[in-house]
Design a protein around this motif. Sequence first.
Motif, short mmCIF file in Angstrom:
data_model
loop_
_atom_site.label_atom_id
_atom_site.label_comp_id
_atom_site.label_asym_id
_atom_site.label_seq_id
_atom_site.Cartn_x
_atom_site.Cartn_y
_atom_site.Cartn_z
N ARG A 85 27.69 25.67 -39.67
CA ARG A 85 28.94 25.19 -40.26
C ARG A 85 28.94 23.68 -40.41
N THR A 86 28.47 22.95 -39.38
CA THR A 86 28.53 21.49 -39.43
C THR A 86 27.16 20.81 -39.43
N GLY A 87 26.12 21.54 -39.08
CA GLY A 87 24.77 20.96 -38.97
C GLY A 87 24.36 20.70 -37.53
N ARG A 88 25.32 20.68 -36.61
CA ARG A 88 25.01 20.40 -35.21
C ARG A 88 24.13 21.49 -34.59
N ARG A 89 24.53 22.75 -34.73
CA ARG A 89 23.72 23.84 -34.18
C ARG A 89 22.34 23.89 -34.83
N ALA A 90 22.28 23.57 -36.12
CA ALA A 90 20.98 23.57 -36.81
C ALA A 90 20.07 22.51 -36.19
N GLY A 91 20.61 21.36 -35.81
CA GLY A 91 19.82 20.33 -35.16
C GLY A 91 19.33 20.77 -33.78
N LEU A 92 20.21 21.41 -33.02
CA LEU A 92 19.83 21.91 -31.70
C LEU A 92 18.80 23.03 -31.81
N ALA A 93 19.02 23.94 -32.76
CA ALA A 93 18.08 25.06 -32.95
C ALA A 93 16.73 24.55 -33.43
N LYS A 94 16.72 23.51 -34.23
CA LYS A 94 15.45 22.92 -34.70
C LYS A 94 14.62 22.46 -33.51
N ALA A 95 15.24 21.74 -32.58
CA ALA A 95 14.53 21.27 -31.39
C ALA A 95 14.05 22.45 -30.55
N PHE A 96 14.89 23.46 -30.40
CA PHE A 96 14.52 24.66 -29.64
C PHE A 96 13.31 25.35 -30.26
N LEU A 97 13.34 25.55 -31.57
CA LEU A 97 12.24 26.25 -32.25
C LEU A 97 10.95 25.43 -32.22
N GLU A 98 11.06 24.13 -32.37
CA GLU A 98 9.87 23.29 -32.28
C GLU A 98 9.27 23.36 -30.88
N ALA A 99 10.11 23.46 -29.86
CA ALA A 99 9.62 23.61 -28.49
C ALA A 99 8.95 24.97 -28.28
N HIS A 100 9.25 25.92 -29.17
CA HIS A 100 8.63 27.25 -29.13
C HIS A 100 7.53 27.38 -30.19
#
Length: 126
Positions: A85-100
């Motif tokens: 909705r705002t881009g915040r979760r997308a930023g957090l999920a990006k870091a999570f996925l890169e860590a995976h």
Amino acid sequence: ALCPSRLASRARPDAVSTVDEVRSAVARPGATTVDLRPLVPSEMREGGFTRAAHAISAVWDTESHTMSLAALPADRSSPLILYCRTGRRAGLAKAFLEAHSYSHVLNAGGVDTHAPTTLAALGQPL
């Protein structure tokens, strides 16, 4: 183990990919667009809940700072284009996925806060 607070501090919610980056990623074979929003009234826009063309749903858990990887491609080099909705979760999920070990993850921003041209690059104006 990955510490959720470390992920949150590494992610930059304002680090949204450019329109050209989103268009380029969407055009690549195997690209997957991922909608991180849960299907709840607070996430709906006027007129209902809209999703980008061909997007899959993989909800970001805001409490545990995690998401299921089950719906995502097995090939972790395939482009993943994330939005919420705002881009915040997308930023957090990006870091999570890169860590995976996902190597080509883009934050396309949010349906309420980012340029309509960026969201239109996902395949449908939202």
